[in-house]
Scaffold this active site. Structure first.
Site, short mmCIF file in Angstrom:
data_model
loop_
_atom_site.label_atom_id
_atom_site.label_comp_id
_atom_site.label_asym_id
_atom_site.label_seq_id
_atom_site.Cartn_x
_atom_site.Cartn_y
_atom_site.Cartn_z
N HIS A 37 -31.25 2.22 52.48
CA HIS A 37 -31.66 3.62 52.31
C HIS A 37 -32.12 3.87 50.87
CE1 HIS A 37 -28.49 4.07 55.57
NE2 HIS A 37 -29.53 4.64 56.13
N GLN A 61 -29.63 11.89 69.55
CA GLN A 61 -30.07 10.50 69.75
C GLN A 61 -28.95 9.56 70.14
OE1 GLN A 61 -31.53 10.38 65.51
NE2 GLN A 61 -30.87 8.25 65.62
N GLY A 147 -37.24 2.34 57.45
CA GLY A 147 -37.01 0.91 57.28
C GLY A 147 -37.54 0.11 58.47
N SER A 186 -25.45 0.92 58.54
CA SER A 186 -24.23 1.72 58.39
C SER A 186 -23.18 1.26 59.40
CB SER A 186 -24.54 3.20 58.60
OG SER A 186 -25.58 3.59 57.74
O1 PAF Z 1 -32.99 5.76 61.41
C1 PAF Z 1 -32.18 6.71 61.36
O2 PAF Z 1 -31.23 6.75 60.57
C2 PAF Z 1 -32.37 7.87 62.31
O3 PAF Z 1 -32.83 7.44 63.56
C3 PAF Z 1 -33.26 8.98 61.76
C4 PAF Z 1 -34.67 8.49 61.53
C5 PAF Z 1 -32.68 9.51 60.45
C6 PAF Z 1 -33.34 10.15 62.74
O4 PAF Z 1 -32.08 10.70 62.99
#
Ligand code: PAF
Length: 288
Positions: A37, A61, A147, A186
């Site tokens: 990140h 998600q 990424g 993570s």
């Molecule tokens: O890649 C992620 O961490 C997530 O899918 C994102 C792009 C922040 C959307 O919630």
């Protein structure tokens, strides 16, 4: 560094920056940050006047049996890390701010969302595209940074940006790896010591197929590439593959036979270690 928790305040900053002619780079995250990140934030800082990072564990998600509740969170640590790489503002809304009562819209990309991660995690990409579209609108960035680790997510978001004419550039940055090759994620914190020791097998499997690709260009085929990866994973009893893929990098359709000359391939896989699901990938260039 400013901490912004409401859409209204974020929109006010966006308009101020726009009026001042500042370019903004957005780094969308779900927090619990690692070097991957931070590399996105550093790249954004080089290319924009201001960088905004979002930290939002997006409930849309996650499937009902997935890890939304236990997804790792550490806001204080994340804020310190983002400040250390020069991020100007962090957008950290509550779920009720992003999805207030009555919220009933979604953004969905077809086709490439039906395979690989999309097949294994129904609804996942609809959740990703919905939240990312909202973040793009709320923050008003010129560029957004993702990424390569989430290769299919990148392909889906590219399609969303192109098909819906979002006025921003999507910038994809390389996967960051631990010294033993494990892709930074993570979710790596969930691994037991034994699982953590076994987990670099994903990278070794990708490397085995990449070696085949380099050394025998005349024999490039989907079955051979998948077999090379599966052979490595077969030696790792702790890991159970959800899928192993050698696909067309644009359509994400599996190569059933020979890879057409000059065409590249996207190698990818998802492997379960206990209740932890890890993904990794490696794009291969067609030439050479
Ligand atoms: O890649 C992620 O961490 C997530 O899918 C994102 C792009 C922040 C959307 O919630």
């Amino acid at each position: 560094m400013q901490l912004i928790t409401t859409v209204e305040e974020m929109a006010a900053r966006r308009e101020e920056w726009r009026a001042a002619g500042k370019t903004v780079g957005l780094v969308p995250t779900m927090g619990y940050l690692h070097q991957g990140h931070l590399s996105l934030a550093e790249r954004s800082r080089q290319e924009n006047d201001l960088t905004v990072a979002s930290i939002f564990v997006n409930p849309l998600q996650f499937g009902p049996k997935e890890d939304f509740g236990r997804y790792p969170r550490d806001l204080d640590r994340d804020l310190k890390l983002l400040e250390s790489v020069g991020v100007a503002a962090v957008f950290h809304p509550e779920p009720s701010e992003m999805y207030p009562p009555g919220f009933d819209a979604s953004v969905e990309v077809g086709g490439i969302t039906g395979v690989l991660e999309g097949a294994a995690r129904p609804g996942h990409f609809k959740g990703v595209t919905t939240v990312v579209a909202k973040l793009f609108n709320i923050v008003g960035a010129r560029r957004a940074y993702f990424g390569q680790k989430d290769a299919q997510q990148v392909a889906v978001l590219r399609k969303m940006v192109r098909d819906l004419n979002f006025p921003l550039q999507l910038v994809v940055c390389p996967t960051m790896r631990e010294p033993d090759g494990l892709a930074m994620s993570s979710r790596n914190v969930y691994l037991s010591p034994e699982e953590r020791q076994a987990a670099p097998a994903l990278y070794r499997a990708l490397q085995a197929a990449a070696q085949l690709w380099q050394e025998r260009p005349d024999e490039r085929s989907g079955p051979a590439l998948r077999a090379a990866m599966e052979n490595v994973l077969a030696g790792v009893p702790l890991g159970k593959a959800d899928y192993v893929s050698a696909a067309d990098p644009l359509t994400l359709q599996e190569y059933a036979g020979a890879v057409p000359p000059g065409q590249g391939a996207l190698l990818s896989m998802a492997v379960r270690f206990g209740s932890t699901r890890l993904i990794d990938n490696m794009p291969l260039e067609g030439a050479g």
